[in-house]
Design a protein around this motif. Structure first.
Motif, mmCIF file in Angstrom:
data_model
loop_
_atom_site.group_PDB
_atom_site.id
_atom_site.type_symbol
_atom_site.label_atom_id
_atom_site.label_comp_id
_atom_site.label_asym_id
_atom_site.label_seq_id
_atom_site.Cartn_x
_atom_site.Cartn_y
_atom_site.Cartn_z
ATOM 1 N N GLU A 114 -35.666 -36.782 106.732
ATOM 2 C CA GLU A 114 -35.825 -37.469 105.458
ATOM 3 C C GLU A 114 -36.707 -36.650 104.516
ATOM 4 O O GLU A 114 -36.694 -35.424 104.582
ATOM 5 C CB GLU A 114 -36.347 -38.880 105.723
ATOM 6 C CG GLU A 114 -35.398 -39.674 106.631
ATOM 7 C CD GLU A 114 -35.955 -40.993 107.143
ATOM 8 O OE1 GLU A 114 -37.105 -41.329 106.786
ATOM 9 O OE2 GLU A 114 -35.248 -41.678 107.907
ATOM 10 N N LEU A 115 -37.453 -37.310 103.663
ATOM 11 C CA LEU A 115 -38.222 -36.713 102.569
ATOM 12 C C LEU A 115 -38.809 -35.348 102.920
ATOM 13 O O LEU A 115 -39.591 -35.213 103.859
ATOM 14 C CB LEU A 115 -39.360 -37.667 102.186
ATOM 15 C CG LEU A 115 -40.417 -37.131 101.232
ATOM 16 C CD1 LEU A 115 -39.844 -37.047 99.829
ATOM 17 C CD2 LEU A 115 -41.645 -38.024 101.251
ATOM 18 N N ALA A 165 -37.675 -32.731 104.395
ATOM 19 C CA ALA A 165 -37.300 -32.064 105.643
ATOM 20 C C ALA A 165 -36.469 -30.833 105.304
ATOM 21 O O ALA A 165 -35.413 -30.943 104.680
ATOM 22 C CB ALA A 165 -36.528 -33.023 106.537
ATOM 23 N N GLU A 172 -40.050 -36.352 108.601
ATOM 24 C CA GLU A 172 -40.194 -36.206 107.155
ATOM 25 C C GLU A 172 -41.317 -35.214 106.896
ATOM 26 O O GLU A 172 -42.215 -35.047 107.729
ATOM 27 C CB GLU A 172 -40.480 -37.552 106.483
ATOM 28 C CG GLU A 172 -41.679 -38.262 107.048
ATOM 29 C CD GLU A 172 -41.700 -39.739 106.694
ATOM 30 O OE1 GLU A 172 -42.698 -40.159 106.094
ATOM 31 O OE2 GLU A 172 -40.736 -40.438 107.008
ATOM 32 N N ALA A 176 -44.199 -36.231 111.152
ATOM 33 C CA ALA A 176 -44.396 -36.211 109.707
ATOM 34 C C ALA A 176 -45.645 -35.427 109.352
ATOM 35 O O ALA A 176 -46.705 -35.612 109.962
ATOM 36 C CB ALA A 176 -44.501 -37.629 109.160
ATOM 37 N N VAL A 220 -34.415 -32.665 100.614
ATOM 38 C CA VAL A 220 -33.984 -32.368 101.983
ATOM 39 C C VAL A 220 -33.016 -31.193 101.892
ATOM 40 O O VAL A 220 -31.945 -31.308 101.277
ATOM 41 C CB VAL A 220 -33.323 -33.595 102.619
ATOM 42 C CG1 VAL A 220 -32.782 -33.263 104.006
ATOM 43 C CG2 VAL A 220 -34.325 -34.745 102.700
ATOM 44 N N ARG A 258 -37.234 -39.670 113.998
ATOM 45 C CA ARG A 258 -37.118 -39.275 112.596
ATOM 46 C C ARG A 258 -38.243 -38.334 112.192
ATOM 47 O O ARG A 258 -39.333 -38.359 112.771
ATOM 48 C CB ARG A 258 -37.095 -40.497 111.675
ATOM 49 C CG ARG A 258 -38.315 -41.369 111.683
ATOM 50 C CD ARG A 258 -38.073 -42.649 110.883
ATOM 51 N NE ARG A 258 -39.236 -43.515 110.863
ATOM 52 C CZ ARG A 258 -40.165 -43.496 109.917
ATOM 53 N NH1 ARG A 258 -40.051 -42.647 108.890
ATOM 54 N NH2 ARG A 258 -41.191 -44.313 109.953
ATOM 55 N N HIS A 294 -34.694 -39.633 95.252
ATOM 56 C CA HIS A 294 -33.767 -39.084 96.232
ATOM 57 C C HIS A 294 -32.830 -38.068 95.594
ATOM 58 O O HIS A 294 -32.479 -37.064 96.219
ATOM 59 C CB HIS A 294 -32.931 -40.203 96.860
ATOM 60 C CG HIS A 294 -33.732 -41.203 97.624
ATOM 61 N ND1 HIS A 294 -33.319 -42.508 97.813
ATOM 62 C CD2 HIS A 294 -34.932 -41.099 98.262
ATOM 63 C CE1 HIS A 294 -34.222 -43.165 98.516
ATOM 64 N NE2 HIS A 294 -35.205 -42.335 98.795
ATOM 65 N N THR A 336 -39.688 -32.065 97.730
ATOM 66 C CA THR A 336 -39.277 -33.279 98.451
ATOM 67 C C THR A 336 -37.795 -33.284 98.793
ATOM 68 O O THR A 336 -37.331 -34.155 99.539
ATOM 69 C CB THR A 336 -39.608 -34.529 97.624
ATOM 70 O OG1 THR A 336 -38.818 -34.527 96.424
ATOM 71 C CG2 THR A 336 -41.088 -34.591 97.284
ATOM 72 N N ASN A 364 -31.379 -39.071 101.858
ATOM 73 C CA ASN A 364 -31.500 -40.481 101.538
ATOM 74 C C ASN A 364 -30.540 -40.814 100.414
ATOM 75 O O ASN A 364 -29.644 -40.039 100.097
ATOM 76 C CB ASN A 364 -32.949 -40.838 101.218
ATOM 77 C CG ASN A 364 -33.364 -42.146 101.867
ATOM 78 O OD1 ASN A 364 -32.666 -43.147 101.742
ATOM 79 N ND2 ASN A 364 -34.496 -42.136 102.564
#
Length: 530
Positions: free
Chosen positions: A143-144, A146, A120, A62, A184, A118, A174, A182, A168
């Motif tokens: 996630e966030l 990516a 992000e 991250a 994805v 994971r 999302h 933010t 997400n």
């Protein structure tokens, strides 16, 4: 068309001492840290090796939105033996769909099932040639924030939940984030082999994407799954139909994948499943086959909009297409140029919504046309990546057997690529020691076989007491035992993943009944040693 889509109530009980009644089962008393167990025959748990997971997260990469993690490559690594303590307490594990579980005491707030690896706020991360095995939750998640990451040439096997997740679900940030950074976006999942996911959580999806943009899910091979193979989109149209601005879900492409022997446990899913408006998105060049339970192999559920579904090949399924408008309409989709073995779509309403174009699709019947064969041949793993999964050797090769029950169950149906048909011997009075054998034409080093059990009938005796032997004489006079399935029957519609370390080349592979009872083989996939 009259269709009964009634679903049985879910039934799942776990870790109850009262249910401890068969060899191999155990009960964990978490308070006392005591395990009660019934060992399998020949197993001494005092000396047997055991692996106890310690970590739930094996790797977490991250950065921040302003300073993302960038240009990192993970290659040839093995990620294994992570655990996950599933939610307990009064609410427990309450799932909405696809591994998305409800949290917050009765509200619609939800969370994804976690993954062992994971990322992000990460871009241009590559995961290549890695293995993800024996994991207590999911495998890999982006996630966030990516963006532009690549997942290529990996193997995912024996995972409690899903293999790969993108994006997400339900929070406003999302699907309508204030900061576009933010989102994805631009991630590629290419040429991965995925099998036996959803082991503990069978309603999870092998490859799942929620709100995401520019995703490419292509040339993956998915085999032996309890539920849906690939699912893209979320929301059932609740946040992206007739809204002031589109949701962050567009330009997603599901192309040239091979999805087979899926939906073995649950209903209401499919080979490839979509939700929500996704402008400029495509489902094309995929081969979907041998689906267990309904519904549609190509499933456009509520709110699916602006998808082009073309050039796919579907066979051995209950419904090749399901385009539904039970709630928010699935509209403005183009479904054309697909090939189906049977004329069995299910479209609601019938005739379809006028904004959907469903035309120019081909029903080919018993003989697949050359254009469809070319699509099948091009689907799945790219040639340079097939070493991550041994090639299947036996399909269509000469097969023999101790007997056949009748002309509708010949030896050739044991390796014809269709687990819904099969070979059956005569009864025990006429054939007390039944066997089926394939001639590989030359001695080959093998790594294993995947034996598809009977699907249409629940016959426990056919799923127990089997042996696999290798031989170089056609009468198997020199047979060497490679794998054995014990006396406890596998579940209905199971697939036995037999593996062995003997790399001696064998020309003949034989599956035989080792005990008493009826024998039946749906399909035998013989795997070459890598």
């Amino acid at each position: 068309m009259d269709v009964d889509f009634t679903l049985d109530l879910p039934q799942w009980f776990e870790n109850a001492r009262e249910l401890l009644d068969e060899p191999g089962e155990f009960y964990l008393d978490r308070g006392a840290l005591v395990v009660d167990h019934i060992p399998r025959a020949g197993v001494d748990l005092a000396t047997a090796p055991a692996i106890v997971p310690v970590l739930e997260t094996l790797l977490h990469g991250a950065g921040t939105i302003d300073a993302p993690l960038r240009h990192v490559r993970f290659e040839g690594l093995g990620f294994a033996h992570a655990g996950w303590l599933a939610p307990s307490g009064p609410q427990g594990y309450v799932e909405l769909q696809a591994g998305i579980r409800l949290v917050g005491g009765g509200t619609w707030a939800s969370e994804k099932t976690p993954a062992a690896v994971r990322f992000e706020a990460a871009d241009h991360v590559t995961i290549a040639g890695c293995s993800f095995t024996h994991l207590g939750a999911g495998g890999l998640s982006f996630e966030l924030g990516a963006r532009d990451n690549l997942v290529v040439d990996n193997r995912f096997e024996d995972i409690s939940a899903g293999a790969i997740q993108l994006g997400n679900v339900t929070e406003t940030w999302h699907h309508h984030p204030d900061d576009p950074a933010t989102i994805v976006a631009g991630n590629t999942i290419r040429s991965n082999f995925v099998t036996r996911t959803g082991v503990e959580y069978p309603s999870t999806v092998a490859i799942w994407a929620g709100y995401t943009e520019g995703a490419r899910i292509e040339h993956n091979d998915l085999f032996d799954l309890p539920y849906t193979g690939i699912s893209v989109g979320w929301g059932w149209g609740a946040v992206d139909v007739d809204g002031p601005t589109p949701a962050s879900s567009l330009d997603n492409h599901i192309e040239n994948n091979r999805v087979g022997y899926h939906m073995r446990v649950l209903e209401d899913g499919g080979g490839i499943y979509t939700l929500g408006a996704q402008q400029g998105s495509t489902t094309s060049g995929n081969y979907v086959h041998n689906q267990g339970h309904p519904y549609g192999a190509l499933y456009l559920d509520n709110g699916t909009q602006h998808y082009t579904v073309s050039g796919n090949v579907v066979e051995k399924v209950d419904y090749w297409l399901l385009c539904t408008t039970y709630a928010t309409d699935a509209t403005n989709n183009t479904i054309t140029g697909n090939y189906s073995e049977l004329d069995n779509p299910f479209v609601q309403p019938d005739p379809p919504h006028p904004s959907n174009t469903i035309a120019g699709n081909v029903v080919f019947g018993a003989v697949m046309p050359p254009d469809a064969q070319a699509i099948v041949a091009a689907a799945g793993l790219l040639p340079e990546h097939r070493a991550m999964h041994p090639d299947e050797l036996a399909r269509g090769l000469p097969a023999t057997a101790s007997s056949i029950y009748d002309p509708t169950h010949p030896e050739s149906q044991g390796n014809d690529g269709d687990g819904r048909t099969g070979w059956s011997p005569k009864g025990a009075d006429e054939d007390p020691s039944p066997w089926w054998q394939v001639d590989l034409q030359q001695p080959r080093a093998l790594s294993g076989a995947e034996v598809v059990m009977r699907w249409e009938l629940d016959q426990p005796a056919t799923r127990a007491d089997l042996e696999i032997v290798g031989a170089n004489q056609p009468d198997a006079g020199d047979a060497v035992l490679l794998a054995r399935l014990g006396a406890t029957p596998l579940p209905h519609r199971a697939i036995w993943p037999a593996r062995w370390t003997d790399r001696t080349p064998y020309r003949y592979l034989r599956v035989r009944k080792a005990g008493t009872g009826y024998m039946y083989l749906g399909e035998v996939r013989v795997l070459a040693a890598p």
